[in-house]
Design an enzyme around this catalytic site. Structure first.
Site, PDB file in Angstrom:
ATOM      1  N   ASN A  50      -6.331 -10.206   2.867  1.00  0.00           N
ATOM      2  CA  ASN A  50      -7.136  -9.235   2.132  1.00  0.00           C
ATOM      3  C   ASN A  50      -8.311  -9.912   1.430  1.00  0.00           C
ATOM      4  O   ASN A  50      -8.479 -11.124   1.471  1.00  0.00           O
ATOM      5  CB  ASN A  50      -6.266  -8.437   1.149  1.00  0.00           C
ATOM      6  CG  ASN A  50      -5.693  -9.321   0.049  1.00  0.00           C
ATOM      7  OD1 ASN A  50      -6.184 -10.427  -0.205  1.00  0.00           O
ATOM      8  ND2 ASN A  50      -4.651  -8.837  -0.602  1.00  0.00           N
ATOM      9  N   ARG A 103     -19.091  -1.272   3.448  1.00  0.00           N
ATOM     10  CA  ARG A 103     -19.778  -1.080   2.165  1.00  0.00           C
ATOM     11  C   ARG A 103     -20.816  -2.189   1.941  1.00  0.00           C
ATOM     12  O   ARG A 103     -20.703  -2.984   1.006  1.00  0.00           O
ATOM     13  CB  ARG A 103     -18.748  -1.013   1.038  1.00  0.00           C
ATOM     14  CG  ARG A 103     -17.688   0.061   1.270  1.00  0.00           C
ATOM     15  CD  ARG A 103     -16.736   0.198   0.119  1.00  0.00           C
ATOM     16  NE  ARG A 103     -17.387   0.684  -1.087  1.00  0.00           N
ATOM     17  CZ  ARG A 103     -17.772   1.931  -1.286  1.00  0.00           C
ATOM     18  NH1 ARG A 103     -17.581   2.850  -0.358  1.00  0.00           N
ATOM     19  NH2 ARG A 103     -18.363   2.273  -2.411  1.00  0.00           N
ATOM     20  N   CYS A 144      -6.614  -0.914   9.072  1.00  0.00           N
ATOM     21  CA  CYS A 144      -6.070  -1.724   7.982  1.00  0.00           C
ATOM     22  C   CYS A 144      -5.745  -0.739   6.860  1.00  0.00           C
ATOM     23  O   CYS A 144      -5.003   0.207   7.109  1.00  0.00           O
ATOM     24  CB  CYS A 144      -7.055  -2.812   7.568  1.00  0.00           C
ATOM     25  SG  CYS A 144      -8.737  -2.239   7.278  1.00  0.00           S
ATOM     26  N   SER A 145      -6.269  -0.926   5.650  1.00  0.00           N
ATOM     27  CA  SER A 145      -5.997   0.051   4.602  1.00  0.00           C
ATOM     28  C   SER A 145      -7.094   1.123   4.632  1.00  0.00           C
ATOM     29  O   SER A 145      -6.868   2.244   5.068  1.00  0.00           O
ATOM     30  CB  SER A 145      -5.935  -0.629   3.236  1.00  0.00           C
ATOM     31  OG  SER A 145      -4.947  -1.634   3.250  1.00  0.00           O
ATOM     32  N   ASP A 146      -8.309   0.749   4.189  1.00  0.00           N
ATOM     33  CA  ASP A 146      -9.413   1.710   4.219  1.00  0.00           C
ATOM     34  C   ASP A 146     -10.056   1.788   5.600  1.00  0.00           C
ATOM     35  O   ASP A 146     -10.720   2.752   5.939  1.00  0.00           O
ATOM     36  CB  ASP A 146     -10.473   1.294   3.194  1.00  0.00           C
ATOM     37  CG  ASP A 146      -9.963   1.441   1.773  1.00  0.00           C
ATOM     38  OD1 ASP A 146      -9.335   2.481   1.484  1.00  0.00           O
ATOM     39  OD2 ASP A 146     -10.184   0.528   0.954  1.00  0.00           O
ATOM     40  N   ARG A 154     -21.211  -4.733  -1.261  1.00  0.00           N
ATOM     41  CA  ARG A 154     -20.795  -6.097  -0.950  1.00  0.00           C
ATOM     42  C   ARG A 154     -21.943  -7.104  -0.942  1.00  0.00           C
ATOM     43  O   ARG A 154     -21.714  -8.301  -0.976  1.00  0.00           O
ATOM     44  CB  ARG A 154     -20.126  -6.141   0.422  1.00  0.00           C
ATOM     45  CG  ARG A 154     -18.902  -5.279   0.570  1.00  0.00           C
ATOM     46  CD  ARG A 154     -17.656  -6.042   0.256  1.00  0.00           C
ATOM     47  NE  ARG A 154     -16.468  -5.304   0.669  1.00  0.00           N
ATOM     48  CZ  ARG A 154     -15.873  -4.370  -0.073  1.00  0.00           C
ATOM     49  NH1 ARG A 154     -16.364  -4.057  -1.263  1.00  0.00           N
ATOM     50  NH2 ARG A 154     -14.796  -3.749   0.365  1.00  0.00           N
ATOM     51  N   TRP A 207     -12.461  -0.300   6.643  1.00  0.00           N
ATOM     52  CA  TRP A 207     -13.884  -0.648   6.702  1.00  0.00           C
ATOM     53  C   TRP A 207     -14.148  -2.149   6.542  1.00  0.00           C
ATOM     54  O   TRP A 207     -15.289  -2.571   6.596  1.00  0.00           O
ATOM     55  CB  TRP A 207     -14.722   0.163   5.715  1.00  0.00           C
ATOM     56  CG  TRP A 207     -14.283   0.115   4.264  1.00  0.00           C
ATOM     57  CD1 TRP A 207     -13.987  -0.991   3.531  1.00  0.00           C
ATOM     58  CD2 TRP A 207     -14.126   1.229   3.375  1.00  0.00           C
ATOM     59  NE1 TRP A 207     -13.649  -0.656   2.256  1.00  0.00           N
ATOM     60  CE2 TRP A 207     -13.732   0.708   2.119  1.00  0.00           C
ATOM     61  CE3 TRP A 207     -14.286   2.611   3.510  1.00  0.00           C
ATOM     62  CZ2 TRP A 207     -13.497   1.531   1.018  1.00  0.00           C
ATOM     63  CZ3 TRP A 207     -14.051   3.424   2.403  1.00  0.00           C
ATOM     64  CH2 TRP A 207     -13.652   2.886   1.177  1.00  0.00           C
ATOM     65  N   ASN A 239       0.813  -1.208   0.000  1.00  0.00           N
ATOM     66  CA  ASN A 239       0.000   0.000   0.000  1.00  0.00           C
ATOM     67  C   ASN A 239       0.852   1.266   0.000  1.00  0.00           C
ATOM     68  O   ASN A 239       0.433   2.305  -0.502  1.00  0.00           O
ATOM     69  CB  ASN A 239      -0.922   0.008   1.229  1.00  0.00           C
ATOM     70  CG  ASN A 239      -2.279  -0.596   0.906  1.00  0.00           C
ATOM     71  OD1 ASN A 239      -3.066   0.000   0.174  1.00  0.00           O
ATOM     72  ND2 ASN A 239      -2.535  -1.785   1.415  1.00  0.00           N
TER      73      ASN A 239
END
Lengths: 548, 548
Positions: B262, B365, B323-325, B369, B327, B237
């Site tokens: 992931n 999301r 984490c990354s986002d 999803r 969410w 990332n």
């Protein structure tokens, strides 16, 4: 009591050693972990093997392999290891059924579990004897069959002389007899050992007559003979004089194979499980290893045999179940089938009646298999020396009650699949497993009815029954999900005539009359963690519930 | 309503095809198996993909891959397949959130689940705001962060301008905020997205100030930053402008890695599980295949991350999870940790509050999803032709709510390990899974608070909440083993001042205040059969209980 001061113990799955105090009583060893106050303990007959070896010149190790699948390793400094090894060896060698008699002295309860249950009451509950079936005392002196109980249920037409002839044609004299009849119908379950056909397909007219009477008296046209062995086992037995029913000689019989593995195969799986649970705890691919142990396949095969039996009973066809001797695989499948067919066996009293009937009365070799028989206890090894057994005839293959434990595992699967249908809970199965090896109760002593009634031992009088303990703690073993429905009350046939039987069957009459059909897909067979992983993590980790 | 006359369906694990009638309503397809009256049904958004192919010139097949891991294959004769394919395609393409509005019209209940829960009440239950922490409306117009809720909890000292500066330094503006405070202590849990350090290790003074205030305001000397990604994901990332907290720039912080996989890795495991459950049902070595799917490893890793978080909170150290986002993996680990730490979340109302707060308000999301967003529904393929998605941007990787389902699976594990500690039962988790894809409820519509409050949709007013249905059936979802102890009653700080809050926290005050520590050994992780094997065997086999 022997005491070893601070020593240390290795818990499988934990890297560090823990310090504590080892106590040796006449009944068991107790290791108190300091400072947690947690204890590890086991009665001596629970030990399958003990090995002593030196780690350094200073430190020595005692490694115990337990029948409950635990591995426990102690280290001692200096000469302490020699002293404890000698003391443990001597205690292990003398740990036999004698303890149950000592235990009795300390118990004043008048609740005599051994007297509460009587196989005769079970026959009466099923509506026996009747015009087709008689209860016979033909085995009252154990001459027909040394390992069967005195009272047997056979077709009314069979004469004593004919039964004696059958006895000589069945391994160990274990003739085909009735063990269960649908209390509301005619369908029956029978058990026996293998016929002694040998390679020459010997015949016995009386045996063929008995089989044909089993069919006719149970009101069906055909009989399903479920030989629970794999066919190749049966063929191998034929070389040694055993065999199976040849379809041409036994008309109207349908012989099928259960494929249940023999004791060597169970021992092999158990050993793999032992290594997995104790030595490969940190390894990945747990499920793959578990799969390779084969243990769950044994569970699956046994349940498939139960379903195959039920396929027949659903069509009104009675089933004769046997293996070689008829005391290991046969009661495993038969008792599970009865639990699925008859809701009485899903009550606590019913489970006790079932074990008393199909395992204890009909001669499962409990004492030999649980290590309470002198000379069958355990393997004691020192250093790299050749194995030195406590007796020349010791073999670990026969020293654990594999099939009874397989039965408990299968029962656990059914209980998990039908959580509302059992009065008893998992805790009962776990505690029963411990009682198998504790030598504390008379229940699992001796190998058959004859030995048990031996005047010298007089087990019923001189020991405490496990059922006494069980029935005095009903809330501990009660499944809170158990659903009693009163919608399908059943009156036993003899209710009016025999009030004491009515009281005995009380639990049964309150129950739904339902058959359970276990799901045998491997997707639905679960590993019984609380039974097989007893040693790790320690209880404080397993149930860690702390206050914030 | 479209009806197809007699057609047939293939049930995975059964060799024979079953005849029946297929009905297509505007909401779902229903297949009634003849003559058993059993039905297979699923709302259209549950379908991940549909493929049509010819078997012979006469027979054609529709093969459905469902998000609940079922595979369903229909065969049709003649032109019927074309007609049904066209009808299904059209229904699938138009199946979006609109159904929830239609459903609302048919429900007259005044119980408005969406209004029962309010994140503000959760903060008050935790004793917030107080001298260290403020509740701020800084995001009231969603300018600080478009996917966060309006009300946020941050250190009292942080100025609005400083928060805006942090916003530009965190992916998607998802700044570090408080999500849980021990109602009886100072230890907190925080969440955010990754910092935008890039490869050059960009810094942001306001971000560093905020992190240092998180530490100080929660009364500890250090902060545990639990980056739940594997370190290599974080490094990847960084190449794209993301990154993680460099220990030299964030003093008194201890950064650790959770190693949670992931979304691509989850999709891969799910696909293996799908093949296993539908196509390899008869194969042996089920456990080995299950092991290779890797699904249970994801469960294990998530629970290990929870324990790693609890190792810190037990020492009074607060934890920031990202984490990354922020969410997907972040709410998975955070919400499980809160269930382990705070017994309120083990009540039914508490679970609803938790999902409303950590998943719905903070922008998981859901709509994308769960396939309820137009253009993200499903893949429709015809013959051997190239895949023709309903929209160019469709990817199955993002079309199933993997992380929410992973959360449910982990929760199931904890419930299994601590059967007495949950007010709700497994049925609630299973029904919630179905509700994710049904498009029937407003609860799982849209992707964040901003979209949900959009005046055009006005979801709270115009749809029925899943919680309304849930709370109107309390007995269905009640765990009968749930043990309420009154020995440790807790008064919320605000009980006297705010009676409505006291009523809201009622369930909580009656509970034991216990932390649960999940056992993460692979020996204790169980495959969730009732969730993943929904299609086989049919219900009549699964729960076969018959009368003798």
């Amino acid at each position: 009591m022997q005491v070893s001061d601070i020593t240390s113990v290795q818990i499988p799955g934990e890297s560090r050693w823990r310090a504590g105090i080892l106590l040796l009583t006449s009944f068991r060893f107790i290791f108190r972990i300091m400072p947690s106050q947690h204890t590890l303990q086991a009665p001596y007959p629970t030990i399958l093997s003990m090995r002593k070896k030196s780690i350094t010149t200073e430190y020595h190790e005692l490694k115990l392999k337990l029948k409950d699948l635990r591995q426990i390793r102690f280290t001692f400094q200096g000469r302490e290891a020699d002293r404890i090894f000698a003391a443990m060896s001597s205690l292990m060698e003398s740990a036999d059924r004698v303890f149950a008699y000592k235990f009795k002295l300390g118990v004043s309860s008048h609740l005599e579990g051994t007297r509460v249950f009587d196989v005769a009451k079970e026959y009466i509950r099923m509506g026996l004897p009747n015009s087709e079936w008689k209860l016979t005392n033909v085995n009252s002196d154990y001459l027909l069959c040394p390992t069967y109980p005195r009272l047997l249920c056979v077709p009314d037409e069979m004469k004593t002389s004919e039964l004696m002839a059958v006895s000589s044609f069945r391994a160990g004299g274990r003739i085909p007899v009735l063990v269960w009849k649908n209390p509301r119908g005619k369908t029956c379950l029978f058990r026996s050992s293998q016929p002694l056909t040998g390679l020459t397909w010997n015949r016995c007219a009386e045996d063929e007559k008995l089989i044909s009477l089993l069919t006719r008296s149970s009101g069906s046209e055909t009989l399903h003979i479920l030989d629970v062995r794999p066919k190749k086992n049966a063929a191998a037995n034929q070389l040694k004089g055993g065999g199976y029913e040849h379809q041409t000689n036994y008309v109207n019989c349908n012989v099928t194979w259960g494929g249940c593995a023999n004791i060597h195969s169970l021992y092999d799986s158990w050993n793999k499980l032992y290594r997995l649970v104790n030595e490969q705890l940190q390894s990945t691919n747990w499920l793959t290893h578990l799969d390779n142990s084969g243990w769950l396949s044994h569970v699956q095969t046994s349940l498939e045999a139960v379903n195959s039996l039920m396929d027949s009973t659903e069509q009104g066809i009675s089933v004769l179940v046997h293996c070689s001797d008829g005391w290991d695989r046969t009661p495993t499948v038969l008792s599970l089938a009865q639990i699925c067919l008859d809701p009485f066996y899903r009550t606590t009293k019913g489970l006790v009646a079932l074990i008393e009937k199909d395992w204890i009365a009909f001669g499962h070799r409990f004492e030999e298999r649980s290590g309470l028989q002198r000379g069958h206890q355990s393997l004691i090894q020192q250093g790299g020396a050749k194995s030195k057994s406590t007796a020349t005839n010791f073999s670990p293959v026969f020293a654990v009650t594999w099939y009874f434990r397989l039965f408990l595992d299968c029962l656990y699967q059914i209980m998990t699949q039908f959580p509302l249908h059992f009065e008893y809970n998992e805790k009962l199965l776990l505690n029963m497993t411990e009682a198998l090896y504790s030598g504390q109760y008379g229940t699992f002593l001796r190998n058959c009815d004859r030995e048990r009634r031996d005047a010298k031992d007089n087990i019923a009088e001189n020991t405490v029954s496990f059922w006494t303990i069980l029935l005095s703690n009903p809330s501990l073993y009660k499944n809170s999900l158990y659903h009693r429905s009163n919608s399908h009350r059943l009156k036993t046939q003899h209710e009016t005539e025999a009030p004491e039987i009515a009281a005995y069957g009380q639990g049964y009459r309150d129950l739904d009359h339902e058959k359970l059909r276990p799901n045998t897909s491997s997707r639905h067979i679960q590993f019984w963690t609380s039974q097989y992983i007893r040693s790790w993590p320690l209880p404080d980790k397993l149930t860690a519930v702390r206050t914030i």
